[in-house]
Design a protein around this motif. Structure first.
Motif, PDB file in Angstrom:
ATOM      1  N   GLY A 182       2.340   7.121  -6.717  1.00  0.00           N
ATOM      2  CA  GLY A 182       1.359   8.021  -7.319  1.00  0.00           C
ATOM      3  C   GLY A 182      -0.031   7.460  -7.491  1.00  0.00           C
ATOM      4  N   ALA A 183      -0.268   6.255  -7.011  1.00  0.00           N
ATOM      5  CA  ALA A 183      -1.625   5.710  -7.117  1.00  0.00           C
ATOM      6  C   ALA A 183      -2.530   6.475  -6.164  1.00  0.00           C
ATOM      7  N   GLY A 184      -3.460   7.201  -6.708  1.00  0.00           N
ATOM      8  CA  GLY A 184      -4.405   7.929  -5.874  1.00  0.00           C
ATOM      9  C   GLY A 184      -5.531   7.048  -5.379  1.00  0.00           C
ATOM     10  N   GLU A 185      -5.712   5.918  -6.066  1.00  0.00           N
ATOM     11  CA  GLU A 185      -6.802   5.008  -5.724  1.00  0.00           C
ATOM     12  C   GLU A 185      -6.386   3.585  -6.070  1.00  0.00           C
ATOM     13  N   LEU A 186      -6.804   2.661  -5.244  1.00  0.00           N
ATOM     14  CA  LEU A 186      -6.678   1.230  -5.520  1.00  0.00           C
ATOM     15  C   LEU A 186      -8.055   0.610  -5.362  1.00  0.00           C
ATOM     16  N   LEU A 233       0.838  -1.209   0.000  1.00  0.00           N
ATOM     17  CA  LEU A 233       0.000   0.000   0.000  1.00  0.00           C
ATOM     18  C   LEU A 233       0.868   1.252   0.000  1.00  0.00           C
ATOM     19  N   GLU A 234       1.929   1.252   0.805  1.00  0.00           N
ATOM     20  CA  GLU A 234       2.817   2.411   0.863  1.00  0.00           C
ATOM     21  C   GLU A 234       3.498   2.635  -0.483  1.00  0.00           C
ATOM     22  N   ALA A 235       3.971   1.563  -1.118  1.00  0.00           N
ATOM     23  CA  ALA A 235       4.640   1.689  -2.415  1.00  0.00           C
ATOM     24  C   ALA A 235       3.679   2.222  -3.473  1.00  0.00           C
ATOM     25  N   GLN A 236       2.441   1.775  -3.428  1.00  0.00           N
ATOM     26  CA  GLN A 236       1.456   2.268  -4.385  1.00  0.00           C
ATOM     27  C   GLN A 236       1.201   3.757  -4.189  1.00  0.00           C
ATOM     28  N   ALA A 237       1.084   4.163  -2.937  1.00  0.00           N
ATOM     29  CA  ALA A 237       0.853   5.587  -2.639  1.00  0.00           C
ATOM     30  C   ALA A 237       2.055   6.421  -3.075  1.00  0.00           C
ATOM     31  N   LEU A 238       3.257   5.956  -2.757  1.00  0.00           N
ATOM     32  CA  LEU A 238       4.462   6.693  -3.144  1.00  0.00           C
ATOM     33  C   LEU A 238       4.642   6.713  -4.655  1.00  0.00           C
TER      34      LEU A 238
END
Length: 146
Positions: free
Chosen positions: A85-89, A78-83
């Protein structure tokens, strides 16, 4: 980050409804949470509804063919996705027959909760609790004890 939780139907059993409500409320402390409950008379229609609900968000399907996460691994994901640039999963729990091969092919990731077959209601609760636990790990809160 927004977490979009997509399920085919909603928890029908009282324990599952209570568990979903509790962990969804807790998860909202860390993320914007959107919940979509889709319907379909067939596996194909359910998968079309899941894809439509997810839109352009990266789609993570709960599927027995996927890889597993530890709680710490899910937190790091989750942290890697946020970093990154994923604004949404978008996370999706399929219906009784699971997801179509077409939807699996379009997914960003397949996530297996383990080798056990879980009742649909319980899989929904495990999803939202796992996301809450991963978020609490990232926040350094004591909910997760190893």
């Amino acid at each position: 980050m927004r977490l979009h939780l997509i399920t085919v139907g909603e928890p029908k059993l009282a324990y599952a409804r209570a568990g979903w409500d509790e962990y969804e409320k807790r998860l909202r402390r860390f993320h914007k949470v959107q919940v979509s409950r889709v319907q379909g008379k067939t596996q194909a229609l359910e998968s079309v509804a899941v894809a439509r609900a997810a839109g352009r968000a990266p789609l993570i399907l709960l599927d027995p063919r996927g890889g597993q996460f530890s709680s710490e691994g899910l937190s790091a994901f989750l942290e890697a996705q946020a970093l990154g640039g994923a604004g949404e999963l978008a996370f999706a729990v399929g219906g009784p027959d699971g997801h179509t091969d077409e939807l699996r092919g379009a997914a960003t990731r397949l996530w297996s909760l383990g080798e056990l077959t879980l009742p649909h209601d319980l899989a929904m609760v495990v999803l939202v609790e796992a996301l809450y636990r991963a978020s609490s790990i990232h926040a350094g809160e004591p909910y997760h004890r190893g």
